[in-house]
Design a protein around this motif. Structure first.
Motif, mmCIF file in Angstrom:
data_model
loop_
_atom_site.group_PDB
_atom_site.id
_atom_site.type_symbol
_atom_site.label_atom_id
_atom_site.label_comp_id
_atom_site.label_asym_id
_atom_site.label_seq_id
_atom_site.Cartn_x
_atom_site.Cartn_y
_atom_site.Cartn_z
ATOM 1 N N GLU A 190 -12.254 34.119 12.261
ATOM 2 C CA GLU A 190 -11.612 33.420 13.378
ATOM 3 C C GLU A 190 -10.921 32.146 12.900
ATOM 4 O O GLU A 190 -9.807 31.827 13.335
ATOM 5 C CB GLU A 190 -12.643 33.104 14.457
ATOM 6 C CG GLU A 190 -13.142 34.351 15.195
ATOM 7 C CD GLU A 190 -14.107 34.000 16.311
ATOM 8 O OE1 GLU A 190 -13.839 33.009 17.032
ATOM 9 O OE2 GLU A 190 -15.116 34.697 16.466
ATOM 10 N N ARG A 200 -6.286 31.238 12.399
ATOM 11 C CA ARG A 200 -5.481 30.129 12.917
ATOM 12 C C ARG A 200 -4.496 29.582 11.881
ATOM 13 O O ARG A 200 -3.685 28.718 12.199
ATOM 14 C CB ARG A 200 -6.414 29.018 13.417
ATOM 15 C CG ARG A 200 -7.218 29.427 14.651
ATOM 16 C CD ARG A 200 -7.951 28.258 15.273
ATOM 17 N NE ARG A 200 -9.146 27.885 14.537
ATOM 18 C CZ ARG A 200 -10.350 28.416 14.730
ATOM 19 N NH1 ARG A 200 -10.510 29.383 15.630
ATOM 20 N NH2 ARG A 200 -11.390 28.001 14.031
ATOM 21 N N LEU A 233 -9.906 37.489 19.311
ATOM 22 C CA LEU A 233 -8.554 37.250 18.805
ATOM 23 C C LEU A 233 -7.466 37.921 19.640
ATOM 24 O O LEU A 233 -6.306 37.951 19.234
ATOM 25 C CB LEU A 233 -8.464 37.745 17.350
ATOM 26 C CG LEU A 233 -9.450 37.076 16.384
ATOM 27 C CD1 LEU A 233 -9.355 37.702 15.007
ATOM 28 C CD2 LEU A 233 -9.231 35.574 16.310
ATOM 29 N N GLU A 234 -7.825 38.426 20.824
ATOM 30 C CA GLU A 234 -6.843 39.142 21.626
ATOM 31 C C GLU A 234 -5.707 38.241 22.105
ATOM 32 O O GLU A 234 -4.626 38.716 22.453
ATOM 33 C CB GLU A 234 -7.513 39.823 22.819
ATOM 34 C CG GLU A 234 -8.168 38.870 23.795
ATOM 35 C CD GLU A 234 -8.855 39.619 24.918
ATOM 36 O OE1 GLU A 234 -8.662 40.850 25.011
ATOM 37 O OE2 GLU A 234 -9.595 38.980 25.701
ATOM 38 N N SER A 235 -5.937 36.933 22.084
ATOM 39 C CA SER A 235 -4.884 36.008 22.512
ATOM 40 C C SER A 235 -3.894 35.699 21.395
ATOM 41 O O SER A 235 -2.952 34.932 21.603
ATOM 42 C CB SER A 235 -5.510 34.700 23.007
ATOM 43 O OG SER A 235 -6.209 34.042 21.953
ATOM 44 N N LEU A 236 -4.110 36.284 20.219
ATOM 45 C CA LEU A 236 -3.212 36.070 19.079
ATOM 46 C C LEU A 236 -2.440 37.360 18.807
ATOM 47 O O LEU A 236 -2.855 38.186 17.992
ATOM 48 C CB LEU A 236 -4.018 35.654 17.835
ATOM 49 C CG LEU A 236 -4.841 34.373 17.943
ATOM 50 C CD1 LEU A 236 -5.649 34.153 16.671
ATOM 51 C CD2 LEU A 236 -3.935 33.172 18.210
ATOM 52 N N PRO A 237 -1.304 37.565 19.475
ATOM 53 C CA PRO A 237 -0.590 38.848 19.351
ATOM 54 C C PRO A 237 -0.032 39.101 17.962
ATOM 55 O O PRO A 237 0.281 40.241 17.621
ATOM 56 C CB PRO A 237 0.542 38.715 20.382
ATOM 57 C CG PRO A 237 0.748 37.233 20.543
ATOM 58 C CD PRO A 237 -0.613 36.625 20.375
#
Length: 301
Positions: free
Chosen positions: A143, A147, A171-175
């Motif tokens: 994780e 970033r 991590l679904e918010s990181l396309p």
């Protein structure tokens, strides 16, 4: 797909064979090529040989087929130099494991990966393969790495589906961060739950069941995907039985070589020291290929 490296018995790269394997996988529906990974025995080859294979693949593939290149080394400087060589040879993503040979803790590998990503001329895919690297990455390390602006994803060959599932959620918010499954028995669950894809070596036996599973899982046909998964898990069982009898890494190379020869894709991926293929492995490959045909036929009825 983690591509094998066609060669002669002395290890000289067979460029025609490499182009043939690339063509076979792309025509089957694979959406990316990964050279010089574990399946391609990347750490065996010199940097010049790795670059030669990379350039051959890059020149052959269409621009819309991403080319991933293994940049593994025993130290940070070597990893960075490998990435530069692969970038110069047409790769689009640098793939790295934890450095080989020594034992590291989580903080140490985190530092190495961050420093590598700072210097890599290519986007970075972290490759978690405890069996070869000697360390399994913890979820919080992944994780944190996600970033970094130049770290594009993770290939997870740890076989820890619980952690992989947690990473999908976290991590679904990181396309633009991609999660790839590296274990054949976890493919359907991984794709259904949101993984970006998978990268597994047994596609070389016959890519059709794997492509059919991916397509079914991606289009919401979960029962069909799970049924294909049952067949692929049975296929994996045949391969694991071979390793119970012959635990050397070259067992996999013998299996994949026999499959590619029987399918008429390339003449050789073996090295001189690996000897001749045992007859019982050849018999298992015949059984595995028949199983793959049966899985594919049933899935397309």
């Amino acid at each position: 797909v983690p591509l094998v490296t066609p060669c002669d018995k002395k290890g000289r790269i067979d460029k025609d064979g490499l182009r043939s394997v690339c063509s076979d996988m792309v025509q089957a529906g694979c959406e990316g090529i990964f050279i010089m990974g574990s399946t391609g025995r990347g750490p065996w080859y010199s940097r010049d040989q790795q670059a030669e294979a990379c350039r051959t693949a890059a020149d052959f593939l269409r621009a819309d087929t991403p080319l991933f290149a293994g940049c593994m080394a025993t130290g940070l400087d070597g990893m960075i130099e490998n990435a530069r060589a692969m970038a110069d040879s047409g790769a689009r993503v640098a793939v790295v494991t934890a450095p080989g040979y020594f034992h590291y803790n989580q903080a140490e590998v985190h530092y190495v990966f961050m420093k590598f990503a700072d210097s890599s001329p290519l986007p970075v895919l972290i490759y978690d393969i405890p069996g070869f690297a000697g360390i399994k990455l913890q979820g919080e390390v992944v994780e944190s790495l996600s970033r970094h602006g130049n770290i594009a994803g993770l290939k997870d060959s740890s076989a820890d589906m619980d952690q992989f599932r947690q990473l999908i959620g976290a991590l679904e918010s990181l396309p633009n961060f991609y999660l790839f499954q590296g274990k054949e028995h976890l493919l359907a669950d991984s794709i259904i739950e949101g993984a970006s894809g998978f990268v597994v070596s047994l596609l070389h036996i016959d890519p059709r069941p794997f492509v059919l599973l991916y397509d079914a899982a991606r289009t919401g046909q979960d029962p069909k995907a799970q049924k294909i998964q049952t067949g692929i898990t049975k296929l994996l069982g045949l391969i694991e039985d071979c390793f119970q009898r012959r635990p050397e890494t070259s067992t996999l190379f013998h299996i994949l070589n026999a499959s590619l020869v029987k399918r008429g894709i390339c003449p050789n991926i073996l090295l001189e020291h690996e000897g001749e293929c045992p007859a019982w492995i050849d018999d298992t490959v015949e059984e595995a290929m028949e199983l793959c045909s049966s899985i594919a036929d049933e899935a397309t009825r």
